[in-house]
Design a protein around this motif. Structure first.
Motif: not given
Length: 128
Positions: A40-49
């Motif tokens: 999910a992190i990879e799919t969304l391109g999530y980066r921690p705040n």
């Protein structure tokens, strides 16, 4: 920009589970769940705040360096040494140059305080 709730929703887990995976505190999380969160992190391109992380931990892992002139070899050398030592201790560095302006010095100090730096090095010629 996706947030932790977006990752949790896509992975069908809680935000606490996402946080545990992101921060390496996932010893009680099954490999299958960890994999779903990472996908999910990879799919969304999530980066921690990093701001939120700093607030939660009470530390920014940032050091501020304020110098008069970045082009002056003396100030540049000092900034380089501070940065090298900071990186060796897992800190990042924010550098500001005042261009010999007391107003810019004041603004830089205020900005770094606002950024919640853990420490500040001020090496300028415009200070009394």
């Amino acid at each position: 920009m996706p947030n932790i709730a977006d990752v949790a929703k896509l992975a069908r887990v809680s935000t606490a589970t996402v946080s545990a995976v992101v921060n390496g505190r996932d010893s009680k999380i099954t490999p299958r769940t960890r994999r779903r969160v990472q996908e999910a992190i990879e799919t969304l391109g999530y980066r921690p705040n990093l701001y939120a992380r700093s607030l939660a931990r009470g530390r920014s892992r940032l050091l501020g360096v304020i110098i008069s002139d970045i082009m002056n070899p003396f100030f540049a050398d000092v900034a380089q040494v501070v940065q090298s030592e900071a990186l060796a201790s897992d800190y990042n560095v924010l550098i500001a140059a005042t261009q010999f302006s007391v107003h810019r010095l004041h603004d830089a100090v205020e900005h770094m305080i606002g950024m919640r730096v853990d420490g500040m090095v001020v090496i300028t010629t415009e200070m009394e």
